[in-house]
Write a protein that holds these residues in place. Structure first.
Motif, short mmCIF file in Angstrom:
data_model
loop_
_atom_site.label_atom_id
_atom_site.label_comp_id
_atom_site.label_asym_id
_atom_site.label_seq_id
_atom_site.Cartn_x
_atom_site.Cartn_y
_atom_site.Cartn_z
N GLY A 85 31.55 4.57 50.14
CA GLY A 85 32.11 3.93 48.95
C GLY A 85 32.84 2.65 49.27
N ARG A 86 34.02 2.52 48.71
CA ARG A 86 34.85 1.32 48.90
C ARG A 86 35.84 1.61 50.02
N GLN A 87 35.47 1.27 51.24
CA GLN A 87 36.29 1.61 52.39
C GLN A 87 36.03 0.60 53.50
N SER A 88 36.82 0.71 54.56
CA SER A 88 36.63 -0.14 55.73
C SER A 88 35.76 0.62 56.72
N ILE A 89 34.69 -0.03 57.22
CA ILE A 89 33.75 0.61 58.13
C ILE A 89 33.55 -0.30 59.33
N ARG A 90 33.91 0.20 60.51
CA ARG A 90 33.68 -0.52 61.76
C ARG A 90 32.94 0.42 62.70
N CYS A 91 31.70 0.05 63.08
CA CYS A 91 30.92 0.95 63.93
C CYS A 91 29.76 0.19 64.57
N ARG A 92 29.04 0.88 65.45
CA ARG A 92 27.88 0.28 66.10
C ARG A 92 26.65 0.37 65.21
N ALA A 93 26.46 1.52 64.54
CA ALA A 93 25.22 1.70 63.79
C ALA A 93 25.40 2.67 62.63
N ILE A 94 24.70 2.37 61.53
CA ILE A 94 24.58 3.28 60.39
C ILE A 94 23.09 3.48 60.16
N SER A 95 22.61 4.71 60.26
CA SER A 95 21.17 4.96 60.13
C SER A 95 20.93 6.22 59.34
N ALA A 96 19.79 6.25 58.65
CA ALA A 96 19.43 7.42 57.85
C ALA A 96 17.92 7.61 57.87
N ASP A 97 17.48 8.85 57.75
CA ASP A 97 16.06 9.15 57.72
C ASP A 97 15.44 8.77 56.38
N GLU A 98 16.26 8.77 55.31
CA GLU A 98 15.72 8.48 53.98
C GLU A 98 16.45 7.34 53.27
N ARG A 99 17.77 7.45 53.12
CA ARG A 99 18.44 6.48 52.25
C ARG A 99 19.89 6.29 52.66
N ILE A 100 20.38 5.04 52.48
CA ILE A 100 21.79 4.71 52.68
C ILE A 100 22.29 4.03 51.41
#
Length: 305
Positions: A85-100
Motif C-alpha cells: 500500500g502506501r508505505q516506505s519500501i527499501r529492498c533488493r527485489a520484489i517478485s511474484a509468480d502472478e501479480r504485484i
C-alpha cells in the motif's frame, strides 16, 4: 466477557529466536500482528502471509498472497501475489509468480518483476528495473528500465537478475527445487512504455540523475574508448527518437560534444542541454520519449561519475 482466542503453536512451525530478532518458517498461512519485542528477520510460508507491523526487515517469502501493511527495509519480497500500500519500501527485489499491486508507496529497489504489475500513479522513488508483461501507466518512479532496455544500455541483464536470486520471465525452472523467492516466468517480447504525453511541464532537472548500474565498472579517464562507446550508444538512442524530423537544437549540441569527445564540455553543460531539450518539448506540449530521458541520465552518470 468475550473469550479471547487461543494461543496455538501449530505442528510444523519453526522459530529461530535471537536476542533481538525472530525468523519464522511454516507450511501454511501466517499472520503477524505482534513482534514479541524483536524485529522480524524473515518469514517463509507455503500459504498466505499477512504482516501488520509498523516496520519489517529480512526476507518475506510466501507461496500465496503476501500482504505487508508497514514499512519494509530488507532483502526480498516474493509471493504468488504481492499487495503493498502506501508505505516506505527499501529492498533488493520484489517478485511474484502472478501479480504485484503497489499503492502510493515510496520505493527504493533494484528490481520489481512479475507477469503483471500494477503501480499507483502516485508511487514514487527509484527502481532500476521494472519488468512485466502488461502495459503500465505513468508513475513518479525514476529509472524503471525494462529488462531489454537494461540489456541495451548496460548489458549483463541476466547476471543483474541472478545476483538478486531472479530469472527473466518465461525462463523454465530447473529440475531441482529453487528458493521460493526465485521468480521464473517472463517476457518473451521486448517491452517499452509508450511515449508519455501527460503534463510535459512536470519535467525538471530532478529528472536528470545518474542511472548507471552501481555494479557496473565505470569508465575512467584511462579508458576513453569505452567511455566514448557508451556515450555514442546513448546518443544513438536519443537521435533514434527523432528520426524523420529535424533534431532539436539541444540534441545537435549534445551530438557535437560527444562526437568531438569534449568530456569537460559535456560535464559542465549537460544540464543546460537538458533544459534546452525540455524547452523544445514544452513548446510542443509533449514530454520527451522515455528512451530520451533514460539515455540523458546515462550520459549524465558517465560524465559526472
Amino acid at each position: 466477557m468475550a473469550k479471547r482466542p487461543a494461543f496455538i503453536l501449530p505442528e510444523g512451525l519453526k522459530l529461530e529466536i535471537g536476542d533481538d530478532r525472530i525468523a519464522i518458517e511454516y507450511d501454511g498461512d501466517v499472520e503477524i500482528e505482534v513482534d514479541l519485542g524483536r524485529s522480524i528477520a524473515g518469514i517463509q510460508a507455503s500459504g498466505d502471509v499477512t504482516v501488520k507491523l509498523p516496520s519489517v526487515t529480512g526476507d518475506l517469502v510466501s507461496g500465496g498472497v503476501l500482504r505487508l501493511m508497514g514499512d519494509f527495509d530488507g532483502g526480498v519480497l516474493h509471493g504468488r501475489e504481492i499487495v503493498l500500500g502506501r508505505q516506505s519500501i527499501r529492498c533488493r527485489a520484489i517478485s511474484a509468480d502472478e501479480r504485484i499491486v503497489i499503492g502510493a508507496a515510496n520505493i527504493s529497489c533494484d528490481v520489481i518483476i512479475a507477469p503483471e504489475i500494477n503501480l499507483d500513479p502516485k508511487a514514487q522513488g527509484r527502481v532500476t528495473v521494472i519488468e512485466s508483461l502488461n502495459e503500465r501507466g505513468a508513475t513518479k518512479i525514476k529509472g524503471g528500465f525494462s529488462l531489454s532496455d537494461y540489456e541495451d544500455m548496460f548489458g549483463n541483464s541476466r547476471e543483474f537478475l541472478a545476483e538478486r536470486g531472479l530469472a527473466p520471465l518465461g525462463t523454465p525452472k530447473p529440475k531441482e527445487e529453487e528458493p521460493a523467492h526465485r521468480t521464473g516466468t517472463p517476457v518473451g517480447a521486448r517491452q517499452r512504455h509508450a511515449e508519455d504525453t501527460e503534463d510535459p511541464l512536470s519535467l525538471s532537472l530532478d529528472d536528470l540523475e545518474p542511472l548507471v548500474d552501481p555494479a557496473a565498472t565505470p569508465a575512467t579517464a584511462d579508458d576513453k574508448d569505452v567511455l566514448q562507446q557508451r556515450l555514442s550508444d546513448a546518443l544513438g538512442r536519443i537521435t533514434a527518437c527523432y528520426e524523420g524530423s529535424d533534431l532539436p537544437p539541444a540534441v545537435e549540441e549534445l551530438r557535437e560534444l560527444v562526437e568531438h569527445r569534449d568530456y569537460d564540455g559535456l560535464r559542465t553543460s549537460i544540464t543546460d542541454v537538458w533544459n534546452g531539450l525540455l524547452g523544445f518539448h514544452q513548446k510542443r506540449g509533449i514530454r520527451p520519449h522515455h528512451q530520451v530521458t533514460h539515455a540523458f541520465n546515462v550520459i549524465h552518470g558517465l560524465v559526472q561519475g
